[in-house]
Design an enzyme around this catalytic site. Sequence first.
Site, PDB file in Angstrom:
ATOM      1  CE  LYS A  41      74.874  41.962  -7.046  1.00 27.80           C
ATOM      2  NZ  LYS A  41      75.516  41.869  -5.723  1.00 27.80           N
TER       3      LYS A  41
ATOM      4  CE  LYS B 104      76.289  47.307  -5.434  1.00 26.38           C
ATOM      5  NZ  LYS B 104      76.420  46.613  -4.178  1.00 26.38           N
ATOM      6  NE  ARG B 105      78.301  39.654 -12.843  1.00 24.59           N
ATOM      7  CZ  ARG B 105      78.665  38.442 -13.253  1.00 24.59           C
ATOM      8  NH1 ARG B 105      79.851  37.959 -12.921  1.00 24.59           N
ATOM      9  NH2 ARG B 105      77.874  37.711 -14.011  1.00 24.59           N
TER      10      ARG B 105
ATOM     11  CB  THR C 272      82.575  42.346   0.058  1.00 30.51           C
ATOM     12  OG1 THR C 272      82.331  41.914  -1.282  1.00 30.51           O
ATOM     13  CG2 THR C 272      82.380  41.183   1.007  1.00 30.51           C
TER      14      THR C 272
ATOM     15  CG  HIS D 234      78.444  32.849  -0.249  1.00 27.64           C
ATOM     16  ND1 HIS D 234      79.320  33.794   0.213  1.00 27.64           N
ATOM     17  CD2 HIS D 234      79.071  31.667  -0.115  1.00 27.64           C
ATOM     18  CE1 HIS D 234      80.440  33.205   0.596  1.00 27.64           C
ATOM     19  NE2 HIS D 234      80.311  31.908   0.408  1.00 27.64           N
TER      20      HIS D 234
ATOM     21  CE  LYS E 185      86.076  44.238  -1.643  1.00 28.55           C
ATOM     22  NZ  LYS E 185      85.619  43.373  -2.737  1.00 28.55           N
TER      23      LYS E 185
HETATM   24  C1  GFP Z   1      77.525  36.732  -2.884  1.00 26.47           C
HETATM   25  C2  GFP Z   1      76.439  37.477  -2.170  1.00 26.47           C
HETATM   26  C3  GFP Z   1      77.014  38.740  -1.550  1.00 26.47           C
HETATM   27  C4  GFP Z   1      78.149  38.364  -0.609  1.00 26.47           C
HETATM   28  C5  GFP Z   1      79.170  37.526  -1.350  1.00 26.47           C
HETATM   29  C6  GFP Z   1      80.244  36.990  -0.434  1.00 26.47           C
HETATM   30  O1  GFP Z   1      78.045  37.577  -3.859  1.00 26.47           O
HETATM   31  O2  GFP Z   1      76.025  39.434  -0.861  1.00 26.47           O
HETATM   32  O3  GFP Z   1      78.769  39.504  -0.104  1.00 26.47           O
HETATM   33  O4  GFP Z   1      78.548  36.395  -1.965  1.00 26.47           O
HETATM   34  O5  GFP Z   1      79.660  36.327   0.652  1.00 26.47           O
HETATM   35  F1  GFP Z   1      75.436  37.789  -3.039  1.00 26.47           F
HETATM   36  P1  GFP Z   1      78.083  37.323  -5.416  1.00 26.47           P
HETATM   37  O6  GFP Z   1      79.086  36.211  -5.632  1.00 26.47           O
HETATM   38  O7  GFP Z   1      76.727  36.950  -5.836  1.00 26.47           O
HETATM   39  O8  GFP Z   1      78.567  38.621  -5.992  1.00 26.47           O
END
Ligand code: GFP
Length: 839
Positions: A571, A565-566, A673, A374, A677
């Site tokens: 980001k 988002k976080r 994601t 990820h 959304k």
């Molecule tokens: C991570 C990645 C994202 C990805 C998600 C799901 O997210 O780009 O969309 O995994 O695959 F950074 P976080 O858990 O870090 O938010």
Amino acid sequence: QTLPNSSESVAEVRIEDDRTGLSVETLKRAFADNLFYIQGKFPGIASKNDFYMALAYTVRDRLLRRWLNTAETYTRNASRTVAYLSAEFLMGPQLGNNLINLGIYDQVNQAMKELGLDLRDLLEEEEEPGLGNGGLGRLAACYLDSLATLEIPSLGYGIRYEFGIFEQDIKDGWQVEITDKWLSAGNPWELPRPEWSVEVKLGGRTEMRADEHGRFKVYWLPEKVVKGIPYDTPILGYKTNTANTLRLWKAEAVESFDFYAFDSGDYLGAVHQKTVSENISKVLYPNDNSAQGKELRLAQQIFFVSCSLKDMMRIMEQQKVSLDQFHEKFVIQLNDTHPSVAIPELMRLLIDEHDIPWEKAWEITKKTFAYTNHTLLPEALERWPISLFGKMLPRHLEIIYEINNRFLDEVRMKFPDDKDRLRRMSLIDESGERYVRMAYLACVGSYSINGVAALHTELLQKDVLHDFYEMYPQKFNNKTNGITPRRFMVLSNPRLCKLLHSKIGDDWVKNLYEMKKLEAFVDDPEFRHQWRQMKQEIKQDVVDYIKETTGINVNVNSMFDIQAKRFHEYKRQHLNVLHIITLYNRIKANPNIDITPRTFLFGGKAAPGYYMAKLIIKLINSVGDIVNRDPDVRDRLKVVFLKDFSVKFAQRIYPSADLSEQISTAGKEASGTGNMKFALNGALTIGTLDGANVEILEEVGAENFFLCGLTTEEVYALKAKGYKPWEYYQKDPELKLAIDRIASGFFSHGDPNLFKPLVDHLLGNDQYMLMADYRSYIDTQDRVSEAYRDVDRWVRMSILNVARMGKFSSDRSIRDYCEDFWKIQPVKIELKEYVEATA
Ligand code: GFP
């Protein structure tokens, strides 16, 4: 509000009894019964939580029937099953989603009304299980929804953290963390299964001795043993009879009291062991994208992984499937490397506890696991110091060494005389302090390795896992992430659903490509008018919510520009802030300037130990304090930080967005994601060519997407050439003024020190290249402002975004996983009146 097709229930129920019936009358009776017998209250003294609980139990009863039928069918057929192993499941509230999937939202709404209650209030009452940090955990939750909807036998395995992700408060503009207590009012959705508890060993040492047949074997003499107790939550598919299981493990002491210590008067010592054991599932690590190598974290990983593997073996025994067939009965998907210690654990179980020879065990293991990566951020790739790993998992370390020896032989054979490659690929990093590289272990022990968006997979192959790609090209594949339209549309955006329903029905709920049919209406002025009307109504709700929670007045006609988002430097929430400051500066220079009114909304948490992310939150609030109060601004700009972003919060906010900010540095966001959304709910995206943005742009068309910033290649090239952020600052007067305003203390009551670390970062090495992307971002934002003024054009683009989001359903992702490498078929569940009562 009417939800699509919601009067149609998932299946005919032949006996209309109080535990299964779906009519308004039965639901009311069941609700009263549960309030009385489970909550022990009568309406006159019941709290809102009592009402919520009574309703939740009413709904759970209706799930159970499907759940038991599903379990019975899988058991009878010994169905091939996906085990999705994840340290995080960010499920969000359960009640609303279950109502949607059962197809009884309207009936329950009506039942509550007749009882003088408001369903929306009760939905609000639910404490959500925040057992995840962000995208990774939420993806796992979307995938469970799709697995059940597609009728795929599956089990989610994770940890039942007593404290999930912290609650975020904002004090004086700073983030303050408060302990989450999601379990304090009870959790009606789970069922404990103490009879399926298992024991997990930790620490100690290994020893070679002869077994009863005189054969030499390794024995692990652990220092401690912990008990794992499974708690099961049913996961119902949308209008199917399939209810799969999310099984979360709670840690307990094997013996609650050490009786020897207790007898000798050491009461505290006696309970100490209990506390130490229970700590394992106490709290979710609130990290994102940084691996810290903490002992407790490794304990959590081995704990849930070992419990889950033993649970799978118990299921196999029950279904009389031989252990040789492990890989045929189960495919285990590793959600990132957090559960990758499952690879040596499965080897250990097969070899040490079931006497299967190494070669055979390795064959089974390699055919069982599949690994999803990820992230591309180097600091997020997990590695464990050998000293810590060996202390906690001495036997696993031996197994990893042996896997590594055999693996390096393979590498040598394929790439003779390439010493450097051996060093690079070894599962053990020996460049300084020695570490186990978990991503490499996952690559070697899995038959499939996937990234989560096309660009991400490409970069894994080219860069982060390049050696492994050369070694095992056939293992690599892409699975672009997806989101469930049930939660993130049907449940969260009833107004849009109603409008869609009137034009294209609701087949899209199960087949998001059906949304394409909307394109036929894009030229219909009446439809566009309705679309705009609907959006205004949604925004008005959020305006009221903002007023209520923050006291800030927001103009419903302003553009809702949202970044939720976080918080992380990659980001680039601070790039967004630079835009706000730029607009503000333009107003200060010319108060009568014609500006498109905007409301900037932010939501998200920062990891408690991530100073820079917390400083960015403070900056947003500080800029907001000035911008929102300055009379020159005349309410044309508003900055709102909405605290405590959660799934519940997300559902409220996504539908209101006009503009979605997806502005990570190219090559840093694996997929995203939230981007999906927002777009599915009709927001337009301003974004870089990063993660799944690339594919969103491809699907919706460049003319319906606001692209900005450097590409990945340009980022790499610029870095290689020698990036000088200072030069951008010097050359661009708007950028210079924006930075100078922060640096001068303009937003910090004259204190130039407060944001100095941030300014120094940006002008110093600017790792995430904000300075390089600033101009492109601002110019693109100017185009956004202009486009927004053309209402008709904007609405068209919004409609087309929704219409073209078919690809981003998590159903599509799960189907891809099933077909490409899980090799697993749907199993239809027939709803019987009773599941056999006798064995
Ligand atoms: C991570 C990645 C994202 C990805 C998600 C799901 O997210 O780009 O969309 O995994 O695959 F950074 P976080 O858990 O870090 O938010």
